[in-house]
Write a protein that holds these residues in place. Structure first.
Motif, short mmCIF file in Angstrom:
data_model
loop_
_atom_site.label_atom_id
_atom_site.label_comp_id
_atom_site.label_asym_id
_atom_site.label_seq_id
_atom_site.Cartn_x
_atom_site.Cartn_y
_atom_site.Cartn_z
N TYR A 150 -21.34 -15.92 -30.00
CA TYR A 150 -21.27 -16.85 -31.13
C TYR A 150 -20.57 -18.17 -30.82
O TYR A 150 -20.70 -19.12 -31.59
N SER A 151 -19.81 -18.24 -29.75
CA SER A 151 -19.05 -19.46 -29.48
C SER A 151 -19.98 -20.66 -29.37
O SER A 151 -21.05 -20.59 -28.75
N HIS A 152 -19.57 -21.76 -30.02
CA HIS A 152 -20.32 -23.03 -30.01
C HIS A 152 -21.68 -22.91 -30.68
O HIS A 152 -22.61 -23.65 -30.32
N THR A 153 -21.82 -22.04 -31.66
CA THR A 153 -23.11 -21.91 -32.35
C THR A 153 -23.09 -22.43 -33.78
O THR A 153 -24.13 -22.46 -34.44
N ASN A 154 -21.93 -22.84 -34.30
CA ASN A 154 -21.81 -23.29 -35.69
C ASN A 154 -22.42 -22.27 -36.64
O ASN A 154 -23.35 -22.54 -37.38
N TRP A 155 -21.83 -21.08 -36.66
CA TRP A 155 -22.39 -19.97 -37.42
C TRP A 155 -22.33 -20.22 -38.93
O TRP A 155 -21.63 -21.11 -39.42
N THR A 156 -23.06 -19.40 -39.65
CA THR A 156 -23.04 -19.43 -41.11
C THR A 156 -21.63 -19.14 -41.63
O THR A 156 -20.90 -18.33 -41.06
N TYR A 157 -21.25 -19.80 -42.72
CA TYR A 157 -19.93 -19.56 -43.30
C TYR A 157 -20.01 -19.61 -44.83
O TYR A 157 -21.03 -20.00 -45.41
N PHE A 158 -18.93 -19.17 -45.47
CA PHE A 158 -18.85 -19.13 -46.93
C PHE A 158 -18.24 -20.43 -47.46
O PHE A 158 -17.20 -20.88 -46.95
N GLU A 159 -18.84 -20.99 -48.47
CA GLU A 159 -18.21 -22.13 -49.13
C GLU A 159 -16.95 -21.65 -49.84
O GLU A 159 -16.85 -20.49 -50.26
N GLU A 160 -15.99 -22.55 -49.98
CA GLU A 160 -14.72 -22.19 -50.61
C GLU A 160 -14.93 -21.65 -52.02
O GLU A 160 -14.30 -20.65 -52.42
N ASP A 161 -15.83 -22.25 -52.78
CA ASP A 161 -16.08 -21.79 -54.14
C ASP A 161 -16.66 -20.38 -54.16
O ASP A 161 -16.45 -19.63 -55.13
N ALA A 162 -17.39 -20.02 -53.12
CA ALA A 162 -17.95 -18.67 -53.04
C ALA A 162 -16.84 -17.64 -52.90
O ALA A 162 -16.85 -16.59 -53.54
N ILE A 163 -15.86 -17.96 -52.06
CA ILE A 163 -14.72 -17.05 -51.88
C ILE A 163 -13.89 -16.98 -53.17
O ILE A 163 -13.45 -15.89 -53.58
N LYS A 164 -13.69 -18.11 -53.81
CA LYS A 164 -12.93 -18.11 -55.07
C LYS A 164 -13.61 -17.25 -56.13
O LYS A 164 -12.95 -16.58 -56.93
N LEU A 165 -14.93 -17.26 -56.12
CA LEU A 165 -15.67 -16.43 -57.06
C LEU A 165 -15.40 -14.94 -56.79
O LEU A 165 -15.18 -14.16 -57.73
N LEU A 166 -15.38 -14.56 -55.53
CA LEU A 166 -15.12 -13.17 -55.18
C LEU A 166 -13.72 -12.74 -55.62
O LEU A 166 -13.52 -11.62 -56.10
N VAL A 167 -12.76 -13.63 -55.43
CA VAL A 167 -11.38 -13.33 -55.87
C VAL A 167 -11.35 -13.15 -57.40
O VAL A 167 -10.74 -12.21 -57.92
N LYS A 168 -12.05 -14.04 -58.10
CA LYS A 168 -12.11 -13.95 -59.55
C LYS A 168 -12.74 -12.65 -60.00
O LYS A 168 -12.34 -12.07 -61.03
N LYS A 169 -13.69 -12.15 -59.24
CA LYS A 169 -14.37 -10.92 -59.59
C LYS A 169 -13.58 -9.68 -59.17
O LYS A 169 -14.02 -8.55 -59.41
N GLY A 170 -12.45 -9.88 -58.51
CA GLY A 170 -11.60 -8.74 -58.15
C GLY A 170 -11.97 -8.07 -56.85
O GLY A 170 -11.53 -6.94 -56.59
N ILE A 171 -12.74 -8.73 -56.00
CA ILE A 171 -13.09 -8.17 -54.70
C ILE A 171 -11.84 -8.22 -53.81
O ILE A 171 -11.33 -9.29 -53.50
N LYS A 172 -11.38 -7.05 -53.38
CA LYS A 172 -10.19 -6.99 -52.51
C LYS A 172 -10.55 -6.82 -51.04
O LYS A 172 -9.72 -7.10 -50.17
N HIS A 173 -11.75 -6.34 -50.78
CA HIS A 173 -12.13 -6.07 -49.39
C HIS A 173 -13.52 -6.67 -49.15
O HIS A 173 -14.52 -6.20 -49.71
N LEU A 174 -13.55 -7.70 -48.33
CA LEU A 174 -14.79 -8.42 -48.04
C LEU A 174 -15.22 -8.08 -46.61
O LEU A 174 -14.45 -8.24 -45.67
N LEU A 175 -16.46 -7.61 -46.47
CA LEU A 175 -16.99 -7.23 -45.17
C LEU A 175 -18.22 -8.07 -44.88
O LEU A 175 -19.16 -8.11 -45.69
N ILE A 176 -18.24 -8.75 -43.71
CA ILE A 176 -19.31 -9.68 -43.40
C ILE A 176 -19.84 -9.45 -41.99
O ILE A 176 -19.12 -8.95 -41.12
N ASP A 177 -21.09 -9.85 -41.76
CA ASP A 177 -21.68 -9.68 -40.42
C ASP A 177 -21.61 -10.97 -39.61
O ASP A 177 -22.50 -11.27 -38.80
N LEU A 178 -20.53 -11.70 -39.78
CA LEU A 178 -20.29 -12.98 -39.11
C LEU A 178 -18.92 -12.95 -38.44
O LEU A 178 -18.09 -12.10 -38.77
#
Length: 249
Positions: A150-178
């Motif tokens: 993955y190094s130097h590939t500019n991988w997919t990432y989460f926008e800040e608002d997307a993470i804030k939404l998860l926090v608002k929804k009460g997600i305590k454990h986030l698992l990603i394939d990135l």
């Protein structure tokens, strides 16, 4: 082996003989998945006084030393200690290991030269479901995720608002394939990490991020029981083995 789990007012039935492993293993090979500009992990027998401690080389036991970085070399689970001066050990702050999880599949959106996961996408996928854990599978979902460099590939990432939404929804454990919730090169801002652990307020010490998972296409989107297993490292992150169990209707 059928287990009945009392979860709030619900009784959930799972078959413990049918685990769905969504981890990527660590192997001493250049084909090991990799990020953050490090070489491959090493798994090598120790040598004492010229003798290689390997059964293949005539020793009575195998005695390998393993050199790796959990953030670079496979599925790992991390705490807020990943981004704070104070040490928050995964072994001390992850105290519960079974969670109700939702598996979703997301097609990252093109945004300039980047691919991102937005709050709108997550809201559409999750809706009003109440879950402790969220497993995010990105597409295309090919097996080369298990060995990608993955190094130097500019991988997919989460926008800040997307993470804030998860926090608002009460997600305590986030698992990603990135390799990370954040952009590979973001000047050290780590907006996603900071938002998830609420570093500007009361720290979410019991919240974790698990990166470098691989969710087979055979696993359908939906609700599962998650067993989030870690190795007992006193470190901000540990190699981990998240296991899903399908809920039997």
């Amino acid at each position: 082996m059928i287990a009945i789990i009392q979860y709030n007012s619900r009784k959930l039935k799972v078959d413990l003989t049918q685990p769905l492993d969504i981890s990527i293993s660590i192997k001493g090979s250049d084909s090991n998945v990799n990020a953050w500009y490090l070489g491959a992990p090493k798994i090598q027998p120790e040598v004492f006084d010229g003798d290689t401690i390997s059964v293949e080389k005539g020793a009575s036991v195998n005695f390998n030393t393993i050199t790796f970085n959990p953030h670079s070399h496979g599925t790992h689970t991390e705490t807020v200690g990943h981004i704070t001066k104070k040490v928050y050990s995964i072994n001390k702050y992850l105290k519960q290991f079974f969670f109700l999880a939702e598996v979703i599949t997301v097609a990252p959106e093109k945004q300039g030269e980047d691919y991102v996961i937005s709050a709108k996408q997550l809201q559409f996928a999750i809706g009003n479901k109440k879950r402790e854990a969220l497993v995010v599978r990105t597409i295309p979902n090919t097996k080369d995720k298990k060995s990608k460099q993955y190094s130097h590939t500019n991988w997919t990432y989460f926008e800040e608002d997307a993470i804030k939404l998860l926090v608002k929804k009460g997600i305590k454990h986030l698992l990603i394939d990135l390799p990370s919730v954040d952009r590979e090169e973001d000047g050290g801002e780590l907006k996603g990490h900071n938002a998830f652990w609420n570093t500007k307020g009361k720290l979410r010490l019991d919240a974790t991020i698990t990166e470098f998972i691989y969710v087979s296409n055979k696993i359908e989107d939906g609700c599962y029981m998650l067993n989030l297993q870690i190795a007992p490292f006193e470190n901000d992150a540990s190699p981990s083995k998240p296991i899903l169990y399908k809920i039997i209707e």
